[in-house]
Design a protein around this motif. Sequence first.
Motif, PDB file in Angstrom:
ATOM      1  N   ASN A 134       0.840  -1.198   0.000  1.00 20.76           N
ATOM      2  CA  ASN A 134       0.000   0.000   0.000  1.00 20.76           C
ATOM      3  C   ASN A 134       0.882   1.258   0.000  1.00 20.76           C
ATOM      4  O   ASN A 134       1.407   1.666   1.022  1.00 20.76           O
ATOM      5  N   HIS A 165      -9.389   1.150   2.959  1.00 16.69           N
ATOM      6  CA  HIS A 165      -8.272   0.364   2.429  1.00 16.69           C
ATOM      7  C   HIS A 165      -6.976   1.160   2.380  1.00 16.69           C
ATOM      8  O   HIS A 165      -5.901   0.599   2.262  1.00 16.69           O
ATOM      9  N   SER A 177      -3.034  -4.283   3.801  1.00 20.20           N
ATOM     10  CA  SER A 177      -4.001  -5.365   4.011  1.00 20.20           C
ATOM     11  C   SER A 177      -3.361  -6.754   4.074  1.00 20.20           C
ATOM     12  O   SER A 177      -3.904  -7.643   4.703  1.00 20.20           O
ATOM     13  N   GLY A 198      -6.513  -7.208   5.988  1.00 20.17           N
ATOM     14  CA  GLY A 198      -7.437  -7.364   4.879  1.00 20.17           C
ATOM     15  C   GLY A 198      -8.705  -8.127   5.240  1.00 20.17           C
ATOM     16  O   GLY A 198      -9.711  -8.039   4.535  1.00 20.17           O
TER      17      GLY A 198
END
Lengths: 312, 263
Positions: free
Chosen positions: A169, B90, B95, B147
Amino acid sequence: MPFINALPGAVAQGLVWAIMAIGVYITFRILDIADLTVDGSFATGGAVMAIYALNSDGSAGSMIVGMLLALAAGLVAGLITGLIHTRLGIPPILSGILTQLILWSVNLKIMGGKANISVSARQYDVIIKLSDPVWAIVKTLGIVALIIIALYLFFGTELGSAIRATGNNLKMSRAQGINVNLNKVIGLMLSNGLVALSGALLSQYQGFSDINMGRGAIVIGLAAVVIGEAIFSKIVRNFALRLASVVFGAVIYYIVYQLVISLGMDTDLMKMLSAIVVAIFLGIPYLKKKYLDPAVKAKKDSKNGAGGDENA
Amino acid sequence: MLELRNVTKVFNPGTVNEKVAINDVSLKLNDGDFVTVIGSNGAGKSTMLNLVAGLWKPDSGSILLDDIDVTKMPEYKRAKYMGRVFQDPHDGTASDMNIEENLAIAARRGKKHTLKWGITRKERETYRELLAGLGLGLENRMTSKVGLLSGGQRQAITLLMASLECPKILLLDEHTAALDPKTAKVVLDLTDKIVRENHLTTLMVTHNMKDAIAHGNRLIMMNNGHILLDIKGEEKMNLTIEELLEKFNQSSGEEFASDKALL
């Protein structure tokens, strides 16, 4: 039985390529980058190995030095891709292709303009050789185990965790003060270092280094990753075991490869078959989601009930 | 604390799509201020937040944090001064990593990432207590991948992560907009608790007028890249939606456009 006789060789070759596949795992699964540099850096490893062997005393010690130099060359290859991607803002796939092309010329220069150089067991005290696959299996397994342990430790550190977060991410990583560009470069270097090391080992095992030896390497690496995941991903969660499953994936790939050849398959078609296998395995999660996911299906059904003709 | 001095940000300058997102905005937050920012779509509230966070650099003006000029500092470097929670649950967590790994990364925000082990036993105990404080039962799922959690749980963890290394400022970018009303309330209550306990200076962007009025000690309303209203103290405490709309109409000379904000 030619297949049974060829089995140890297939396993040994699979283990050598497993090192390369672990490198691919680092970029493809951890960094979430499909890095095509590997087709070039694999051959770079072989080229550096061959030239160093040629200019050394040919002892086992110099073979090891040659492998370390190959590893270093791979780190540089990864660095180039990393800099093209992060400094010039070029997408990672294209960055890898550019470096791959750069390396084609570089590899030729390293090999003094020759397309093929021998790394023969008759001339040098090579670490692993085709004529002794059992020893090759034992030694390569040792190297693979060392690599897995080292990577397991590395990816557990603060830096390793930051690299994993970067691949997972980007937004979160930046917000957590992680230098994502630096981490991508480190990951690409690490990956290509391992890929070049694998190339150096293969050149010893097969007895020569070839300018084309890396062609399609990315597909073999991906095949090992997806085969390993398809078989073991349900049962292993531990990072070291996931790397081990990539190793199994590579070995299984070469056993199947050998089997197909011994069944009389045209070897010219092997690259195409490998690519199809990878496409199928990589496509399965998408297809599963599209056709088998209960949530999506339910939505579709209710839509059909209400609307009628949206069933295309 | 946070100070914006004559900050201007123009998107797509020189094209037909040119948009002055923030126009000569000056703002000063005092230590411990909890400021809610409201405005219709395109008012510039998210742009202002992202300029503070460092996603973009302003075209002119400067941004200071505790007298440190961060205007030109890259996002990841100024991250050490700020905790952030995003609209999309998110965005705030990794995640594929588990809860404790995410917290450990947040605990190292703004520090050098060394070759020391990524999480210590002592840290784990701290995290367990902090997670228990959220009241969501996450203290027993520390090795679960993030996640697998719900949006509300992820936002709660992101909030905790943002507050771990006491930031100079907490930036909340419509962090409850993607949640159902019940979960949104849980996360907002949690926000109040964490802000209060850690005495955090906070900038909270929201679409929701009710939330903007109910939380914080100061309310800013933006319109067309300007700060239209800046309501604090007692006036803020007694504020109602009707008053706020009336003030908006008076100052801007137009009707407030977004129905969504009235809910």
